[in-house]
Design an enzyme around this catalytic site. Sequence first.
Site, mmCIF file in Angstrom:
data_model
loop_
_atom_site.group_PDB
_atom_site.id
_atom_site.type_symbol
_atom_site.label_atom_id
_atom_site.label_comp_id
_atom_site.label_asym_id
_atom_site.label_seq_id
_atom_site.Cartn_x
_atom_site.Cartn_y
_atom_site.Cartn_z
ATOM 1 N N SER A 138 36.615 38.320 48.669
ATOM 2 C CA SER A 138 37.608 39.041 47.872
ATOM 3 C C SER A 138 38.990 38.490 48.199
ATOM 4 C CB SER A 138 37.538 40.534 48.190
ATOM 5 O OG SER A 138 38.506 41.248 47.446
ATOM 6 N N LYS A 164 35.939 37.078 44.126
ATOM 7 C CA LYS A 164 36.475 38.293 43.504
ATOM 8 C C LYS A 164 37.988 38.225 43.539
ATOM 9 C CE LYS A 164 36.396 42.631 45.346
ATOM 10 N NZ LYS A 164 35.837 43.976 45.659
ATOM 11 N N LYS A 166 41.585 40.195 42.651
ATOM 12 C CA LYS A 166 42.266 41.447 42.337
ATOM 13 C C LYS A 166 43.220 41.204 41.168
ATOM 14 C CE LYS A 166 40.648 43.966 45.804
ATOM 15 N NZ LYS A 166 39.944 45.259 45.663
ATOM 16 N N ASP A 191 38.621 42.590 39.892
ATOM 17 C CA ASP A 191 38.659 43.960 40.394
ATOM 18 C C ASP A 191 40.005 44.578 40.046
ATOM 19 O OD1 ASP A 191 38.384 46.349 41.692
ATOM 20 O OD2 ASP A 191 38.300 45.523 43.713
ATOM 21 N N GLU A 216 35.435 45.138 37.770
ATOM 22 C CA GLU A 216 35.165 46.267 38.660
ATOM 23 C C GLU A 216 36.210 47.377 38.482
ATOM 24 O OE1 GLU A 216 34.382 47.112 43.435
ATOM 25 O OE2 GLU A 216 35.055 45.149 42.748
ATOM 26 N N ASP A 241 32.968 51.428 41.199
ATOM 27 C CA ASP A 241 33.245 51.448 42.633
ATOM 28 C C ASP A 241 33.746 52.834 43.007
ATOM 29 O OD1 ASP A 241 34.280 51.170 45.204
ATOM 30 O OD2 ASP A 241 35.651 49.551 44.723
ATOM 31 N N LYS A 265 29.502 50.975 48.738
ATOM 32 C CA LYS A 265 30.275 50.921 49.975
ATOM 33 C C LYS A 265 29.818 52.070 50.870
ATOM 34 C CE LYS A 265 34.440 48.728 48.126
ATOM 35 N NZ LYS A 265 35.858 48.912 47.735
ATOM 36 N N GLY A 293 33.423 45.651 50.345
ATOM 37 C CA GLY A 293 34.072 45.648 51.653
ATOM 38 C C GLY A 293 35.316 46.514 51.673
#
Length: 371
Positions: A138, A164, A166, A191, A216, A241, A265, A293
Amino acid sequence: MTIPLKKIVLRKLNMRLKDPFVTSFGTTQDKEFFVIEVYDGEGNCGYGESVAFAQPWYTEETVKTTQHMLEDFLIPILRGSSVNHPDDVSKAFQSIRRNNMAKAAIEGAIWDLYAKRENTSLSKALGGEKQEIEVGISIGIQPTMKELIERIEDALQIGYKRIKLKIKPGADIEVLREVRSYFPNTAIMADANSAYSLEDINHLKKLDDLNLMMIEQPLAHDDIIEHAKLQKEINTPICLDESIHSVEDVRRAYELGSCKIINIKIGRVGGLTEAKRIHDFCQEHQMEVWCGGMLEAGIGRAHNIALTTLPQFVLPGDTAGSGNYWEKDIITPEVIVKKGMIEVPNKPGIGYEINEKVLNEFTEWKKEITM
């Protein structure tokens, strides 16, 4: 056979990340968290790690609420409970609403203790099957496109199986489009951390041209219904998530068609027992899952590795190597990624030893509680 819980040690740690981690909801550089040690009085100790941040920007929980829940509610409940199996811990905590991250921290320690008492690895105690797991990485929002491309190149050289990224409004489609032009065949997901609304449907439809693995949690952190409306309008798979706190949330999302993928998670869902229930539901209903994570140190990372050995974890998770985040970790050996894979330890419990020197170095205070 009852698991004797003789003593619990709470440690408050503060570790600095190598680089600030930037998302749509904030920036993290210093990670405060708890390590929970549970002793059985027979030479065994189980370790758990809390994942709540100092600020309530991911969920309502914080480092301080975790301490409050552990000291004033959860540990006293355990003192009056008989625990024969780690599954009994989540049952004992049912009277406490939410506070899943606090629950997961101590439940994880008892899972580790249980596996050690059974002389088996945590992965096998959970029913895991894999000898190694695929992992992705990530990458937070970077100051410049050049820095982002360099971070991705470095990750791909190490062999990470998925990137991944952001995103947030103003730093999304164009960023992803440029990244895709540099890396046309790389497995990439985005994400959003709840940064969008249904008013952004036409904007989010542009994701469909980028061949992403998934988007996500694009909409509100507590939403399942509007995600179903969005999923009907876009081809890019939605992964939930923040909306998922239990297997019941997953069932609702499945029935509504809110997503095609679930991010599990451990802290968010209240522990390994509930995480396994979610896994089993998704396996039965053919929903893909992966392990997210929370910027964990080594103990939390070890729990993630063990969970990911379950068969329905078919997508690479966020359990990157220790060195990606920390100058030095609290376990030995540290978590190492080789060609995008992590070898699953087969020693009893989490499979890693605690680096007592480093643990003590980052410990701000500790408290012993006799059970």
